[in-house]
Design a protein around this motif. Sequence first.
Motif, PDB file in Angstrom:
ATOM      1  N   HIS A  12       0.802  -1.222   0.000  1.00 33.33           N
ATOM      2  CA  HIS A  12       0.000   0.000   0.000  1.00 33.33           C
ATOM      3  C   HIS A  12       0.830   1.265   0.000  1.00 33.33           C
ATOM      4  O   HIS A  12       0.363   2.307  -0.422  1.00 33.33           O
ATOM      5  CB  HIS A  12      -0.914   0.023   1.227  1.00 33.33           C
ATOM      6  CG  HIS A  12      -1.986  -1.011   1.183  1.00 33.33           C
ATOM      7  ND1 HIS A  12      -3.163  -0.822   0.492  1.00 33.33           N
ATOM      8  CD2 HIS A  12      -2.061  -2.242   1.725  1.00 33.33           C
ATOM      9  CE1 HIS A  12      -3.939  -1.892   0.624  1.00 33.33           C
ATOM     10  NE2 HIS A  12      -3.292  -2.770   1.359  1.00 33.33           N
ATOM     11  N   GLY A  13       2.009   1.211   0.551  1.00 34.42           N
ATOM     12  CA  GLY A  13       2.752   2.454   0.716  1.00 34.42           C
ATOM     13  C   GLY A  13       4.228   2.222   0.525  1.00 34.42           C
ATOM     14  O   GLY A  13       4.665   1.166   0.088  1.00 34.42           O
ATOM     15  N   THR A  14       5.007   3.222   0.884  1.00 35.91           N
ATOM     16  CA  THR A  14       6.444   3.116   0.744  1.00 35.91           C
ATOM     17  C   THR A  14       7.130   3.606   1.987  1.00 35.91           C
ATOM     18  O   THR A  14       6.604   4.410   2.738  1.00 35.91           O
ATOM     19  CB  THR A  14       6.952   3.950  -0.451  1.00 35.91           C
ATOM     20  OG1 THR A  14       6.622   5.324  -0.224  1.00 35.91           O
ATOM     21  CG2 THR A  14       6.360   3.486  -1.750  1.00 35.91           C
ATOM     22  N   THR A  15       8.320   3.078   2.222  1.00 41.94           N
ATOM     23  CA  THR A  15       9.212   3.589   3.252  1.00 41.94           C
ATOM     24  C   THR A  15      10.479   4.009   2.540  1.00 41.94           C
ATOM     25  O   THR A  15      11.205   3.171   2.023  1.00 41.94           O
ATOM     26  CB  THR A  15       9.521   2.508   4.293  1.00 41.94           C
ATOM     27  OG1 THR A  15       8.300   2.106   4.901  1.00 41.94           O
ATOM     28  CG2 THR A  15      10.448   3.046   5.368  1.00 41.94           C
ATOM     29  N   GLY A  16      10.746   5.314   2.444  1.00 37.51           N
ATOM     30  CA  GLY A  16      11.839   5.800   1.623  1.00 37.51           C
ATOM     31  C   GLY A  16      11.499   5.560   0.165  1.00 37.51           C
ATOM     32  O   GLY A  16      10.466   5.987  -0.316  1.00 37.51           O
ATOM     33  N   THR A  17      12.355   4.822  -0.535  1.00 38.76           N
ATOM     34  CA  THR A  17      12.108   4.533  -1.946  1.00 38.76           C
ATOM     35  C   THR A  17      11.685   3.091  -2.183  1.00 38.76           C
ATOM     36  O   THR A  17      11.311   2.741  -3.297  1.00 38.76           O
ATOM     37  CB  THR A  17      13.388   4.819  -2.759  1.00 38.76           C
ATOM     38  OG1 THR A  17      14.451   4.005  -2.244  1.00 38.76           O
ATOM     39  CG2 THR A  17      13.784   6.278  -2.647  1.00 38.76           C
ATOM     40  N   ALA A  18      11.736   2.260  -1.163  1.00 32.62           N
ATOM     41  CA  ALA A  18      11.406   0.846  -1.330  1.00 32.62           C
ATOM     42  C   ALA A  18       9.964   0.586  -0.903  1.00 32.62           C
ATOM     43  O   ALA A  18       9.493   1.138   0.088  1.00 32.62           O
ATOM     44  CB  ALA A  18      12.353  -0.014  -0.504  1.00 32.62           C
ATOM     45  N   PRO A  19       9.230  -0.252  -1.647  1.00 32.87           N
ATOM     46  CA  PRO A  19       7.870  -0.589  -1.234  1.00 32.87           C
ATOM     47  C   PRO A  19       7.871  -1.249   0.143  1.00 32.87           C
ATOM     48  O   PRO A  19       8.747  -2.058   0.437  1.00 32.87           O
ATOM     49  CB  PRO A  19       7.411  -1.576  -2.314  1.00 32.87           C
ATOM     50  CG  PRO A  19       8.312  -1.344  -3.472  1.00 32.87           C
ATOM     51  CD  PRO A  19       9.624  -0.924  -2.882  1.00 32.87           C
ATOM     52  N   LEU A  20       6.904  -0.888   0.965  1.00 32.90           N
ATOM     53  CA  LEU A  20       6.760  -1.524   2.270  1.00 32.90           C
ATOM     54  C   LEU A  20       5.890  -2.758   2.095  1.00 32.90           C
ATOM     55  O   LEU A  20       4.721  -2.668   1.713  1.00 32.90           O
ATOM     56  CB  LEU A  20       6.133  -0.560   3.272  1.00 32.90           C
ATOM     57  CG  LEU A  20       5.988  -1.088   4.697  1.00 32.90           C
ATOM     58  CD1 LEU A  20       7.355  -1.368   5.296  1.00 32.90           C
ATOM     59  CD2 LEU A  20       5.239  -0.093   5.571  1.00 32.90           C
ATOM     60  N   LEU A  21       6.458  -3.912   2.340  1.00 26.24           N
ATOM     61  CA  LEU A  21       5.766  -5.170   2.136  1.00 26.24           C
ATOM     62  C   LEU A  21       4.840  -5.449   3.309  1.00 26.24           C
ATOM     63  O   LEU A  21       5.212  -5.281   4.465  1.00 26.24           O
ATOM     64  CB  LEU A  21       6.775  -6.307   1.995  1.00 26.24           C
ATOM     65  CG  LEU A  21       6.235  -7.680   1.593  1.00 26.24           C
ATOM     66  CD1 LEU A  21       5.664  -7.628   0.180  1.00 26.24           C
ATOM     67  CD2 LEU A  21       7.349  -8.710   1.668  1.00 26.24           C
ATOM     68  N   LEU A  22       3.615  -5.848   2.984  1.00 21.68           N
ATOM     69  CA  LEU A  22       2.635  -6.210   4.001  1.00 21.68           C
ATOM     70  C   LEU A  22       2.326  -7.696   3.900  1.00 21.68           C
ATOM     71  O   LEU A  22       2.153  -8.223   2.806  1.00 21.68           O
ATOM     72  CB  LEU A  22       1.342  -5.405   3.825  1.00 21.68           C
ATOM     73  CG  LEU A  22       1.459  -3.891   3.988  1.00 21.68           C
ATOM     74  CD1 LEU A  22       0.133  -3.219   3.666  1.00 21.68           C
ATOM     75  CD2 LEU A  22       1.900  -3.547   5.395  1.00 21.68           C
ATOM     76  N   SER A  23       2.236  -8.346   5.044  1.00 19.11           N
ATOM     77  CA  SER A  23       1.889  -9.760   5.097  1.00 19.11           C
ATOM     78  C   SER A  23       0.491  -9.907   5.686  1.00 19.11           C
ATOM     79  O   SER A  23       0.198  -9.356   6.748  1.00 19.11           O
ATOM     80  CB  SER A  23       2.903 -10.513   5.962  1.00 19.11           C
ATOM     81  OG  SER A  23       2.463 -11.825   6.207  1.00 19.11           O
ATOM     82  N   ARG A  24      -0.372 -10.635   4.994  1.00 20.90           N
ATOM     83  CA  ARG A  24      -1.702 -10.921   5.529  1.00 20.90           C
ATOM     84  C   ARG A  24      -1.587 -12.074   6.513  1.00 20.90           C
ATOM     85  O   ARG A  24      -1.172 -13.164   6.160  1.00 20.90           O
ATOM     86  CB  ARG A  24      -2.673 -11.260   4.404  1.00 20.90           C
ATOM     87  CG  ARG A  24      -4.109 -11.491   4.888  1.00 20.90           C
ATOM     88  CD  ARG A  24      -5.044 -11.814   3.718  1.00 20.90           C
ATOM     89  NE  ARG A  24      -5.095 -10.726   2.765  1.00 20.90           N
ATOM     90  CZ  ARG A  24      -4.645 -10.803   1.506  1.00 20.90           C
ATOM     91  NH1 ARG A  24      -4.095 -11.929   1.073  1.00 20.90           N
ATOM     92  NH2 ARG A  24      -4.721  -9.775   0.704  1.00 20.90           N
ATOM     93  N   VAL A  25      -1.975 -11.845   7.769  1.00 23.59           N
ATOM     94  CA  VAL A  25      -1.798 -12.879   8.785  1.00 23.59           C
ATOM     95  C   VAL A  25      -3.112 -13.485   9.270  1.00 23.59           C
ATOM     96  O   VAL A  25      -3.107 -14.553   9.878  1.00 23.59           O
ATOM     97  CB  VAL A  25      -1.000 -12.346   9.998  1.00 23.59           C
ATOM     98  CG1 VAL A  25       0.421 -11.996   9.596  1.00 23.59           C
ATOM     99  CG2 VAL A  25      -1.668 -11.133  10.629  1.00 23.59           C
ATOM    100  N   ALA A  26      -4.239 -12.803   9.019  1.00 22.44           N
ATOM    101  CA  ALA A  26      -5.525 -13.343   9.453  1.00 22.44           C
ATOM    102  C   ALA A  26      -6.642 -12.562   8.785  1.00 22.44           C
ATOM    103  O   ALA A  26      -6.458 -11.423   8.354  1.00 22.44           O
ATOM    104  CB  ALA A  26      -5.665 -13.268  10.973  1.00 22.44           C
TER     105      ALA A  26
END
Length: 259
Positions: A12-26
């Motif tokens: 959904h977003g970024t941290t600096g220039t790299a995509p921030l990866l999200l993990s679906r856990v439930a």
Amino acid sequence: MATPNKENAPQHGTTGTAPLLLSRVAGNASAPEILIATMHGKEAVLAPALALLGFQVLLPVDYDTDALGTFSGDIRRPGTAFEAALEKARRACDATGVPRAVASEGSYRPSQSLFPGARNVELLAFVDRESGVEFVEYLTDVPTRFVKGRVPADPAAPETRALLAEIGWPAIRAMVVPNDPGEGVVLPEQVFKGIDHEAALAEAFRVCATHSDDGLVHLETDLRAHMNPTRMASVALVGTRLIERLRQEGYASAHPQFA
């Protein structure tokens, strides 16, 4: 604890220039999204109840909650425990674009101005960037085991073995620093966390003794939830209050937004 699934993980977003990866856990992939802003495994005790409430629970992979303070004292917490918990959640939302987040904070060195008479406190914050709803639930004198003391820089010394036994080591991990982090600044290179075997303990004692004020070392419980089952239990305990508050605020499957 859920293992991050990096395939097909929403971004959904970024941290600096790299995509921030999200993990679906439930939770259902079509349900409203919520983050658990943690790097210490707290999704293990919080995600199931949030999913039952009607959320899709996401974990921001590599999100650095330590930036807002560490128990080891090498990063000082700015402001109060309440402010830190809320800021962890806000930053996670802002970095990912996910509108809601839960974050925790613990206070295990007494703060009588905020919590008179309390030995320790566990807090959980909720933030909704869409509605503006923010709150913190907390419990005092939770069952987290927190033991500390100054001991000789000798892992075999009777004082050391007695304190390790009181900690519950190695099932509960240990932390070693030169001096009590509650009494001054600790340098990152002098912090040894997650200690669970003799060789690591001996090395930590050797290094910290050379930097201590009196040749002794400061030994205490590692309070991070993934290193301390009693801390994880405290997070779960406050989690029940958080879930009830969310129900009261209208965050439940019966609500149109969560149908």
